[in-house]
Design an enzyme around this catalytic site. Structure first.
Site, PDB file in Angstrom:
ATOM      1  CB  SER A 105      45.946  73.554  24.989  1.00  0.00           C
ATOM      2  OG  SER A 105      46.994  74.019  24.173  1.00  0.00           O
ATOM      3  CG  ASP A 249      49.182  71.188  26.063  1.00  0.00           C
ATOM      4  OD1 ASP A 249      49.497  72.266  25.499  1.00  0.00           O
ATOM      5  OD2 ASP A 249      48.639  70.246  25.455  1.00  0.00           O
TER       6      ASP A 249
END
Length: 456
Positions: A105, A249
């Site tokens: 992420s 992401d």
């Protein structure tokens, strides 16, 4: 009853420095084998979708996961760099048995992670993660070795991007376009570097793109949601109506208004919730958010006749509450917003489309929409520590927390918690006077460092 301590999984899958435990190729292969066994619960061939962000280590982990899954007689559908919410969608669309995302992420490129989605496109509950860990550490499936034609195969899904692009575009109301809106979008050199600009352009927005040249090592580097100052400057330079910054992401989005001011998830949720209520699309007139949301959001929603439900920090807990009680909209201050009418997880691209649609249908700028709530002064501090200690067992820390809670009673609040993904203690204080609460936060951070110690 004592709560079981998970060995691998944090609040959002397994995460760590790539090529160090637990983010090694060996562990990735074991996770693949365990996942394949866990989801292989009906007759016939089985398929698991694998997507990743743009980190260099994604190649290593993708190959290891694929090997582990195929070794259990399950096929793999590879889509390459792809947003996390896109994998949740594809898992459902392709009727696969599960989905896997290789991503850390918003973390720096040297980190990586692995998280799983069920065939319904939902993040796994704790019980399933515990079962997966048990399969790995107990050796229960070590002897399961299909041979010959029973070994799995890997396939590349060629139309994955097109499927997801159309899916996101379809969240825009029929007949509406984004013509006349100039958008700056920062893709963080991450998973959305292709699909985000394409979606906005195909919806007729004028698009200025940043962070769309990944090289395996520049994900989140001076760009994306962790560096909002980039879109703040770009919006002003290009006289754009809005700036959108994704994380690595693309499961979240943060925004900059036309005047370069940041608009966080609380303001976005407030504006969208009121709009959905007016359109009778907000189930049970309820917004689900976390304890990190600002007190100003509670007051704005109360004034609008909207009930607010709070959960623990983490979009998975927001989703669990939404599914349990029949709500359809929720999210986090950090920009993870969940629209259950469209997707089963936080989706930064759908969030962006919904905000742009609201601007278009109301004729209001983002700064005007953000005025729906007034933010209480809030201080957020991250304290890096060398180990996790139970804070309640540290006398000086415990006493200081108790003193602050008494001072804030009725006029603010204090939250102190460990990060689920990094060795950090997170301090959040809200109150009426910013200089005062900042001093309190700094003092508490100092006490925590002295009590626990910092990494060498």
């Amino acid at each position: 009853m004592k709560t079981r301590i998970k060995k691998l999984f944090g609040t959002d899958g397994v995460r760590g420095i790539a090529n160090q435990e637990p983010m090694t190729s060996e562990m990735a292969m074991k996770l693949g084998r365990a996942a394949a066994h866990l989801f292989k619960n009906k007759a016939g061939r089985h398929r698991i979708v694998i997507g990743k962000d743009t980190r260099l280590s994604g190649y290593m982990l993708e190959s290891a996961l694929t090997s582990g899954i195929c070794s259990m007689g399950v096929d793999v559908l590879l889509v390459g760099p792809f947003p996390t919410p896109g994998i949740a969608f594809l898992t459902r669309s392709l009727r696969a048995d599960a989905g896997v995302v290789i991503s850390a992420s918003h973390n720096p490129f040297e980190d990586n992670g692995i998280k799983f989605f069920s065939r319904e496109g939902l993040k796994l509950p704790d019980e399933m993660e515990h079962e997966m860990e048990d399969l790995i550490f107990s050796g229960k499936i070590d002897a399961i070795r299909p041979t010959a034609g029973e070994i799995g195969k890997a396939f590349r899904v060629d139309d994955a991007e097109g499927r997801y692009i159309e899916f996101v575009k379809n969240s825009l109301p029929k007949g509406l376009t984004l013509e006349g809106i100039t958008v700056v979008v920062d893709c963080a050199n991450g998973a959305a570097y292709k699909v985000a600009p394409t979606i906005l352009r195909e919806l007729d927005a004028k698009v200025i793109v940043l962070g769309d040249e990944p090289d395996g090592m520049n994900i989140n580097l001076g760009c994306g949601s962790t560096h909002p100052e980039v879109i703040q400057k770009a919006v002003k330079d290009h006289h754009a109506q809005i700036g959108i910054a994704h994380d690595g992401d693309a499961d979240r989005a943060i925004f900059t208004s036309e005047n370069g001011a940041l608009v966080n998830g609380d303001h976005v949720m407030a504006a969208l919730a009121v709009s959905m209520k007016k359109a009778r699309r907000l189930h049970k007139n309820t917004l689900v958010t976390t304890v990190m949301s600002n007190m100003g959001l509670d007051r704005a929603m109360k004034a609008a006749g909207i009930h607010v439900v709070k959960t623990a920090v983490g979009d998975r807990y927001v989703l669990e509450r939404m599914l349990r009680d029949g709500y359809n909209f929720g999210g986090e201050q950090s920009g993870h917003l969940i629209f259950l009418d469209y997707n089963t997880t936080g989706d930064g691209l759908i969030t962006a489309v919904q905000v742009l649609a609201l601007m278009k249908t109301t004729g209001q700028s983002l700064s005007e929409l953000a005025k729906i709530m007034t933010t209480f002064p809030q201080v957020l501090l991250n304290v890096r520590v060398k180990e996790r200690c139970d804070l309640s067992t540290l006398p000086k820390v415990k006493q200081q927390i108790e003193r602050l809670e008494k001072k804030l009673d009725g006029s603010g609040r204090l939250l102190v918690r460990y990060s689920g993904t990094e060795p950090l203690v997170r301090i959040m204080i809200e109150g009426e006077r910013e200089p005062e609460i900042r001093k309190w936060a700094d003092d508490l951070a100092r006490t925590i460092r002295e009590a626990i110690g910092t990494p060498t």
